[in-house]
Write a protein that holds these residues in place. Sequence first.
Motif, mmCIF file in Angstrom:
data_model
loop_
_atom_site.group_PDB
_atom_site.id
_atom_site.type_symbol
_atom_site.label_atom_id
_atom_site.label_comp_id
_atom_site.label_asym_id
_atom_site.label_seq_id
_atom_site.Cartn_x
_atom_site.Cartn_y
_atom_site.Cartn_z
ATOM 1 N N UNK A 1 -8.546 -16.288 -39.333
ATOM 2 C CA UNK A 1 -7.678 -16.381 -38.160
ATOM 3 C C UNK A 1 -8.194 -15.448 -37.086
ATOM 4 N N UNK A 2 -7.710 -15.651 -35.875
ATOM 5 C CA UNK A 2 -8.089 -14.784 -34.753
ATOM 6 C C UNK A 2 -7.050 -14.878 -33.658
ATOM 7 N N UNK A 3 -7.081 -13.884 -32.752
ATOM 8 C CA UNK A 3 -6.203 -13.859 -31.587
ATOM 9 C C UNK A 3 -7.055 -13.816 -30.330
ATOM 10 N N UNK A 4 -6.728 -14.656 -29.372
ATOM 11 C CA UNK A 4 -7.431 -14.682 -28.085
ATOM 12 C C UNK A 4 -6.467 -14.156 -27.025
ATOM 13 N N UNK A 5 -6.824 -13.011 -26.438
ATOM 14 C CA UNK A 5 -5.979 -12.392 -25.420
ATOM 15 C C UNK A 5 -6.232 -13.066 -24.077
ATOM 16 N N UNK A 6 -5.211 -13.699 -23.541
ATOM 17 C CA UNK A 6 -5.340 -14.383 -22.248
ATOM 18 C C UNK A 6 -4.461 -13.730 -21.189
ATOM 19 N N UNK A 7 -4.343 -12.406 -21.274
ATOM 20 C CA UNK A 7 -3.644 -11.688 -20.208
ATOM 21 C C UNK A 7 -4.434 -11.840 -18.905
ATOM 22 N N UNK A 8 -3.717 -12.032 -17.828
ATOM 23 C CA UNK A 8 -4.347 -12.196 -16.523
ATOM 24 C C UNK A 8 -5.108 -10.933 -16.149
ATOM 25 N N UNK A 9 -6.374 -11.092 -15.818
ATOM 26 C CA UNK A 9 -7.226 -9.943 -15.517
ATOM 27 C C UNK A 9 -6.952 -9.388 -14.116
ATOM 28 N N UNK A 10 -6.879 -10.263 -13.120
ATOM 29 C CA UNK A 10 -6.624 -9.828 -11.746
ATOM 30 C C UNK A 10 -5.155 -10.069 -11.409
ATOM 31 N N UNK A 11 -4.378 -9.038 -11.516
ATOM 32 C CA UNK A 11 -2.946 -9.152 -11.219
ATOM 33 C C UNK A 11 -2.721 -9.126 -9.713
ATOM 34 N N UNK A 12 -1.607 -9.676 -9.248
ATOM 35 C CA UNK A 12 -1.273 -9.570 -7.822
ATOM 36 C C UNK A 12 -1.130 -8.105 -7.414
ATOM 37 N N UNK A 13 -1.446 -7.822 -6.188
ATOM 38 C CA UNK A 13 -1.402 -6.445 -5.689
ATOM 39 C C UNK A 13 -0.010 -6.088 -5.169
ATOM 40 N N UNK B 1 -3.336 -24.070 -33.831
ATOM 41 C CA UNK B 1 -3.416 -23.117 -32.726
ATOM 42 C C UNK B 1 -2.047 -23.031 -32.070
ATOM 43 N N UNK B 2 -1.621 -21.824 -31.744
ATOM 44 C CA UNK B 2 -0.317 -21.627 -31.120
ATOM 45 C C UNK B 2 -0.473 -20.641 -29.965
ATOM 46 N N UNK B 3 0.200 -20.930 -28.850
ATOM 47 C CA UNK B 3 0.158 -20.083 -27.657
ATOM 48 C C UNK B 3 1.562 -19.575 -27.364
ATOM 49 N N UNK B 4 1.691 -18.261 -27.156
ATOM 50 C CA UNK B 4 3.002 -17.685 -26.849
ATOM 51 C C UNK B 4 2.904 -16.914 -25.533
ATOM 52 N N UNK B 5 4.003 -16.921 -24.797
ATOM 53 C CA UNK B 5 4.111 -16.150 -23.554
ATOM 54 C C UNK B 5 4.732 -14.794 -23.872
ATOM 55 N N UNK B 6 4.154 -13.746 -23.323
ATOM 56 C CA UNK B 6 4.634 -12.387 -23.550
ATOM 57 C C UNK B 6 5.480 -11.964 -22.349
ATOM 58 N N UNK B 7 6.716 -11.581 -22.602
ATOM 59 C CA UNK B 7 7.621 -11.122 -21.554
ATOM 60 C C UNK B 7 7.710 -9.595 -21.578
ATOM 61 N N UNK C 1 5.236 -10.923 -12.888
ATOM 62 C CA UNK C 1 4.691 -12.079 -12.174
ATOM 63 C C UNK C 1 3.310 -12.485 -12.675
ATOM 64 N N UNK C 2 2.714 -11.681 -13.545
ATOM 65 C CA UNK C 2 1.367 -11.993 -14.022
ATOM 66 C C UNK C 2 1.427 -12.864 -15.269
#
Length: 407
Positions: free
Chosen positions: A223-235, A163-169, A129-130
């Motif tokens: 090139x570079x990678x920007x990590x946009x993983x959600x920092x505050x996940x739901x509890x 620039x390309x953005x991918x969703x991680x499952x 869900x994050x």
Amino acid sequence: SGNMQGVLKKKGGLANREWQERYFCSTPANPQEVQYFLSEEHVNPQGSLSLAGASVTSVDVKGKNVIELLVSSGRKYHLLADTNEEHSRWMEGLQKLIAGEAEQAPEELERNIDADERNRQALIDQMANMKKKLVFERFSVSQGAAAEEGAPAPAATRNLNKSVTIDVDLEDFTSITVDETKFSDPNFKKALKLRPSVKIMNPGCLDSLAKKFQELDSSCTESRCVNQFQMLCPTVDNVLYDKTLCDKNGLVRKFNEVLSGTLPVSVNVELDEEKLFAKIQNNTGESAPAPVMNSGDEEANSPPEYTAEENSLPMEPVASGISLEKNESPDDFEDVPMSSISLEKNEEPSPSSGISLEKKEDEEAPSSGISLDKAAVEEEPQANSGISLEKHEDDDIPVTTISLDKD
């Protein structure tokens, strides 16, 4: 039945003015007691209701059928069922428990089984869900216009190429493990909620993916990678939460739950580089360049060189054809008159009326053809009717050829 369990909404006490959903269950050790939990998954009860000397009635509260339970201590609880059928079932069951008329002893509920596993799975499920995004950027560098003589050289300019953005499952992780060292922490059971904190165990994978993304365009140099993983996940609920370990004062306990009632737990993941790079390619529509072979690879992949063998492919002699065979014996052609051209080296010559380019070691038969061999020794020139360049080892036999050799 004496074994009453199910979900009811509860309202009561000084600090609880709102309906709160709880899981109620009759106590195995005491038929006249009902425990309630935060949920069916929780192991430790939030509290209990003693039914000895209690009374239960059905009252109407704002058009709803509500169970009103007055315990011997004088405290009043309101319980609300989801349906009228459930309301009737609980009214009948509570009345029997209060009267001590339970038909059978309540069944033992095994609530401590897989408590850690429940927490572990809840943390992993919450990751679905994050927000888990990775942004890849690649750049090209361009030089500015040439400066005038004496002026400083213009600085190079870095330009964003793509620039390309991918969703991680969840399927894009090769492994997902929960740091269970927190489970043995003395304060773990005091935490009402747990919050997954994602930690990437192979961060070098992100640099490698950025480099591969850069190589999709040969004009890019950075090139570079920007990590946009959600920092505050739901509890998630901590199913091992134990209210009895917290402050007895309800208001203080509520205040502590707001400030420090959530415990972060590390969830360690490893990224699948191959799957993520495939997502990058699908997003951009680009494919990886073909590998460049070095000189060693070219030699390894070049076709083998074939050299002519000493003996040619055997062929059947034909009287008027061309023979490329190496003759071992002149007997093979004694009866066959030859008018062909032979490029073979004969061990023993046979009579021939054709043209010969052979070097003859011993010549016994007269020849009327043309020979280009060099004659090594010729003591007496003979009257020749042809041209001979042969080397004669024995000149006892008259030759009717013309020789251009140096005597």
